[in-house]
Design a protein around this motif. Structure first.
Motif, PDB file in Angstrom:
ATOM      1  N   HIS A  15       0.906  -1.062  -0.095  1.00 38.88           N
ATOM      2  CA  HIS A  15       0.089   0.040  -0.145  1.00 38.88           C
ATOM      3  C   HIS A  15       1.069   1.227  -0.033  1.00 38.88           C
ATOM      4  CE1 HIS A  15      -3.293  -2.455   0.930  1.00 38.88           C
ATOM      5  NE2 HIS A  15      -2.437  -3.249   1.878  1.00 38.88           N
ATOM      6  N   PRO A  16       0.930   2.027  -1.008  1.00 41.19           N
ATOM      7  CA  PRO A  16       1.515   3.137  -1.097  1.00 41.19           C
ATOM      8  C   PRO A  16       0.877   4.382  -0.152  1.00 41.19           C
ATOM      9  CG  PRO A  16       0.074   3.372  -3.059  1.00 41.19           C
ATOM     10  CD  PRO A  16       0.037   2.065  -2.378  1.00 41.19           C
ATOM     11  N   GLY A  17       1.571   5.304   0.090  1.00 40.80           N
ATOM     12  CA  GLY A  17       1.139   6.476   0.785  1.00 40.80           C
ATOM     13  C   GLY A  17       0.511   7.568  -0.397  1.00 40.80           C
ATOM     14  N   LYS A  18       0.251   8.920   0.049  1.00 40.14           N
ATOM     15  CA  LYS A  18      -0.071   9.901  -1.031  1.00 40.14           C
ATOM     16  C   LYS A  18       1.131  10.400  -1.629  1.00 40.14           C
ATOM     17  CE  LYS A  18      -4.547  10.790   1.582  1.00 40.14           C
ATOM     18  NZ  LYS A  18      -4.849  11.910   2.718  1.00 40.14           N
ATOM     19  N   LEU A  19       1.141  10.478  -2.877  1.00 39.93           N
ATOM     20  CA  LEU A  19       2.201  10.996  -3.506  1.00 39.93           C
ATOM     21  C   LEU A  19       2.341  12.421  -3.459  1.00 39.93           C
ATOM     22  CD1 LEU A  19       2.016   9.412  -6.942  1.00 39.93           C
ATOM     23  CD2 LEU A  19       3.412   8.578  -5.269  1.00 39.93           C
ATOM     24  N   ALA A  20       1.296  13.148  -3.006  1.00 41.07           N
ATOM     25  CA  ALA A  20       1.377  14.497  -2.646  1.00 41.07           C
ATOM     26  C   ALA A  20       2.133  14.860  -1.215  1.00 41.07           C
ATOM     27  CB  ALA A  20       0.178  15.242  -2.594  1.00 41.07           C
ATOM     28  N   ASP A  21       2.370  13.676  -0.600  1.00 45.98           N
ATOM     29  CA  ASP A  21       3.244  13.917   0.695  1.00 45.98           C
ATOM     30  C   ASP A  21       4.521  13.740   0.580  1.00 45.98           C
ATOM     31  OD1 ASP A  21       0.869  14.495   2.019  1.00 45.98           O
ATOM     32  OD2 ASP A  21       0.364  12.207   2.832  1.00 45.98           O
ATOM     33  N   GLY A  49       3.946   4.939   2.303  1.00 45.00           N
ATOM     34  CA  GLY A  49       2.824   4.346   2.826  1.00 45.00           C
ATOM     35  C   GLY A  49       3.233   3.117   3.718  1.00 45.00           C
ATOM     36  N   TYR A 151       5.200   9.791 -13.452  1.00 47.05           N
ATOM     37  CA  TYR A 151       4.763  10.840 -12.377  1.00 47.05           C
ATOM     38  C   TYR A 151       5.585  12.418 -12.652  1.00 47.05           C
ATOM     39  CZ  TYR A 151       4.974  12.884  -7.713  1.00 47.05           C
ATOM     40  OH  TYR A 151       5.011  13.959  -6.654  1.00 47.05           O
TER      41      TYR A 151
END
Length: 155
Positions: A15-21, A49, A151
């Motif tokens: 599970h990845p985190g939020k790319l914006a973070d 994540g 990205y």
């Protein structure tokens, strides 16, 4: 064919985190070193994540349960690259350091023979085989390098 399909939440992709973070100056490393445990796999988080250690801790028991089940002779497991890396490393008796060294292209096939129960013997027959490009012609980036380039093109 009357085959049953079973979903196992423990075998979902990491599970990845939020790319914006992810800070812009850390984005390339976050992508291209996503499966590199560096010094502490419990602290290395896939794109901010889930940790590599957490992925291993949920995938290995689920895989072992499948292996120990014994009700199947041939099994097709459809999974993503992170889960595949965990299973392959487990079968090889390798640690976290091997994950970043195993590429898993989209729609690749890995073949693992399993025999014996309760002490399974693993024989790796194929890794990252892609029928659409068996010799990997023109593939010079890893999946995560390609995703970073995409990205970066959107950012």
């Amino acid at each position: 064919r009357g085959l049953s399909i079973e979903k196992k939440p423990a075998l979902e992709e990491i599970h990845p985190g939020k790319l914006a973070d992810i800070p812009a100056n850390e984005a390339e490393k976050a992508f291209t070193r996503a499966f590199d445990p560096q010094d502490d796999p419990s602290r290395v988080r896939f794109l901010g994540g889930e940790s590599l250690a957490s992925l291993r801790d949920r995938v290995v028991p689920a895989w072992q349960q499948i292996v120990e089940d014994g009700s199947w002779k041939t099994l097709l497991l459809v999974a993503h690259g992170g889960v595949n890396r965990v299973i392959l490393a487990h079968a090889l008796g390798a640690g976290f350091e091997s994950w970043a060294r195993m590429e898993q292209d989209a729609a690749c096939i890995n073949i693992v023979d399993v025999s014996g129960n309760p002490s399974p013997r693993y024989v790796i027959r194929a890794v990252n085989f892609t029928p659409y490009n068996a010799v990997k012609d023109g593939i010079f980036e890893t999946t995560m390098e390609r995703l970073f380039r995409q990205y970066k093109g959107r950012a």
